[in-house]
Scaffold this active site. Structure first.
Site, short mmCIF file in Angstrom:
data_model
loop_
_atom_site.label_atom_id
_atom_site.label_comp_id
_atom_site.label_asym_id
_atom_site.label_seq_id
_atom_site.Cartn_x
_atom_site.Cartn_y
_atom_site.Cartn_z
N SER A 1 42.84 73.79 14.70
CA SER A 1 42.66 72.52 14.02
C SER A 1 44.02 71.90 13.76
CB SER A 1 41.95 72.76 12.67
OG SER A 1 41.95 71.59 11.89
N TYR B 1 41.28 76.05 3.84
CA TYR B 1 41.00 75.85 5.26
C TYR B 1 42.30 75.80 6.05
CZ TYR B 1 39.21 73.82 9.57
OH TYR B 1 38.90 73.58 10.89
N LYS C 1 43.52 78.34 9.12
CA LYS C 1 43.85 77.85 10.46
C LYS C 1 45.32 78.08 10.80
CE LYS C 1 39.85 76.55 11.99
NZ LYS C 1 39.26 77.21 13.16
#
Length: 192
Positions: free
Chosen positions: A47, A60, A64
């Protein structure tokens, strides 16, 4: 998206389990046979949030970033066995998870001050956040096309993306190691 201090630890743990530890466990299991066969492809779904942090997406982003680091650290070793590892870097992919973003995750409202709540609201209504959807969102079908092209690439690369806007965003970090380009980009999330 929520301020870190209001996200229960178990929610962040689950984010890490889903976005990092699941991939780590799978990679650990497949590497021995791939090395033995001297052949294999590992494709991780990354991402932009794994290269550049985004406000109120702390857990998050951390997961990632970890997946990016794992992939980068393995690439040279695995190449010695003709095993290739690649990251596919997406922006926002319109999945049911994305559509439910901000749902009830039992956030700790008491831990988040009023000023931080206002800042989060300002961020979510900023021109930058509104343009993020236009610039970076893609359908599941578009994402699948990129993954298929990665599988079919006879000369696997470490990192792939299908959007020029994402390439430009990722280059911000590499062009200025002080981090000021990234901070300037993030600050735009608070402009109205």
């Amino acid at each position: 998206m929520y301020p870190l201090e209001g996200v229960p630890f178990d929610v962040n743990r689950q984010i890490m389990e889903t976005n990092f530890f699941g991939a780590l466990r799978t990679i650990q299991k497949v590497i021995p046979n791939m090395k033995k066969r001297r052949s294999g492809r590992i494709i991780n779904i990354g991402s932009t949030a794994g290269v550049i942090g985004f406000p109120f997406s702390d857990g998050y982003c951390a997961a990632k970033f970890a997946l990016e680091g794992l992939s980068e650290s393995l690439v040279a070793v695995l190449k010695q066995f003709d095993v290739h590892i690649s990251m596919v870097v997406f922006g926002l992919v319109m999945t049911p998870l994305l559509q439910g973003l901000g749902g009830n995750l039992n956030m700790n409202e008491d831990a988040v001050g009023e000023e931080t709540r206002e800042l989060m609201q300002k961020s979510m209504t900023s021109k930058r956040w509104q343009s993020t959807g236009v610039d970076f969102i893609q359908t599941v079908g578009q994402a699948a096309e990129v993954i298929v092209s990665v599988i079919e690439d006879p000369y696997p690369k470490l990192r792939y993306t299908n959007r020029e806007e994402i390439r430009e965003l990722l280059s911000l970090k590499l062009k200025d190691l002080s981090g000021e380009n990234v901070v300037a980009h993030q600050m735009k999330y608070f402009e109205t």
